[in-house]
Design an enzyme around this catalytic site. Structure first.
Site, mmCIF file in Angstrom:
data_model
loop_
_atom_site.group_PDB
_atom_site.id
_atom_site.type_symbol
_atom_site.label_atom_id
_atom_site.label_comp_id
_atom_site.label_asym_id
_atom_site.label_seq_id
_atom_site.Cartn_x
_atom_site.Cartn_y
_atom_site.Cartn_z
ATOM 1 N N LYS A 1 -3.729 7.858 3.250
ATOM 2 C CA LYS A 1 -4.974 7.449 4.028
ATOM 3 C C LYS A 1 -4.980 7.841 5.267
ATOM 4 C CE LYS A 1 -7.833 5.538 1.101
ATOM 5 N NZ LYS A 1 -9.037 5.991 0.979
ATOM 6 N N TYR B 1 0.859 -1.251 -0.080
ATOM 7 C CA TYR B 1 -0.095 -0.060 0.247
ATOM 8 C C TYR B 1 0.722 1.230 -0.122
ATOM 9 C CZ TYR B 1 -4.663 1.939 0.496
ATOM 10 O OH TYR B 1 -6.037 2.335 0.268
#
Length: 252
Positions: A158, A151
């Site tokens: 995020k 990620y």
């Protein structure tokens, strides 16, 4: 019905398997009037997918990184609804370079931050003129308290997104607007397909989540979003609701 009479703006409808699509579907089934957004080459895709909803909603153009689009949003929305009661932020983008933490450039990272984190504030501010009676802003996140495999800078974006939600909750609370996030487990969406090695999440989630997890089922996360867009959480803001089968609460 849960959302009777509500007027909602839903971003991020690209596939009928997406969380945003199911939020729009549930919202309509629960009595809401929905407007979708899209832009660029995906605009026609969204228009096509919109026809699979119970009622085909209007689709307006919105690129959350385009200030001109944001500045004119309230006016263009006003052609379809006289107010907004809720907004779903289901937007995220990062260049492929951002999925390599050590080699990602600042240009890659800044693009991810703009589209995936700052856009929450941008969208909230753009919708504000139509939310004079208060309402709810709901965003979708992927639990940013961990360093996930593959990620990388999207995970950092995020984390910024989750912090942005808290500050937005602080500044919009006095206007009667609640700001919350749903942290969903991995779903096979357009965004997921753009992440190299995403199957690393899929392969382990179901076995570790005490309730189990189906990567093809966006409905549980969508129901949580619909609930947060309703009047049933009148004193909840700045919150992150996990809809991940309980994965987040388990140790290694």
């Amino acid at each position: 019905m849960l959302l009777e009479g509500k007027k909602l703006l839903v971003t991020g409808v690209l596939m009928d398997s997406s969380i945003a699509f199911h939020v729009a579907k549930i919202a309509q089934e629960q009595g809401a009037e929905v407007v979708l957004t899209s832009f660029g080459r995906t605009f026609k895709i969204t228009q096509t997918i919109a026809k699979r909803l119970p009622t085909t909603p209007p689709v307006i153009e919105l690129d959350v990184t385009d200030q001109g689009h944001l500045d004119s949003l309230a006016e263009r929305l006003g052609e379809h609804v006289d107010r907004l009661d809720g907004v779903l932020h289901s937007i995220g983008f990062a260049p492929q370079g951002a999925f390599n933490f050590m080699e990602g450039t600042f240009e890659d990272v800044s693009t991810a931050m703009h589209a995936s984190a700052y856009s929450l504030k941008s969208l909230g501010a753009a919708a504000l003129p139509l939310m004079g009676e208060g309402g709810s802003i709901v965003g979708l996140t992927f639990d940013a308290q961990f360093a996930w495999p593959v990620y990388d800078w999207m995970g950092v974006a995020k984390a910024a997104f989750e912090a942005t939600n808290r500050y937005l909750a602080r500044d919009l609370g006095p206007k009667g607007i609640r700001c919350n996030l749903v942290s969903a487990g991995p779903i096979r969406t357009t965004a997921a397909k753009s992440i190299p090695g995403f199957e690393a999440f899929e392969n382990s989630w179901d076995t570790r989540a005490p309730l189990g997890w189906d990567v093809n089922d966006a409905v549980p996360a969508a129901k949580a979003c619909a609930a947060l867009l309703s009047d049933w959480f009148p004193a909840t803001t700045g919150e992150i609701v996990h809809v991940d089968g309980g994965f987040h609460a388990m140790g290694q």
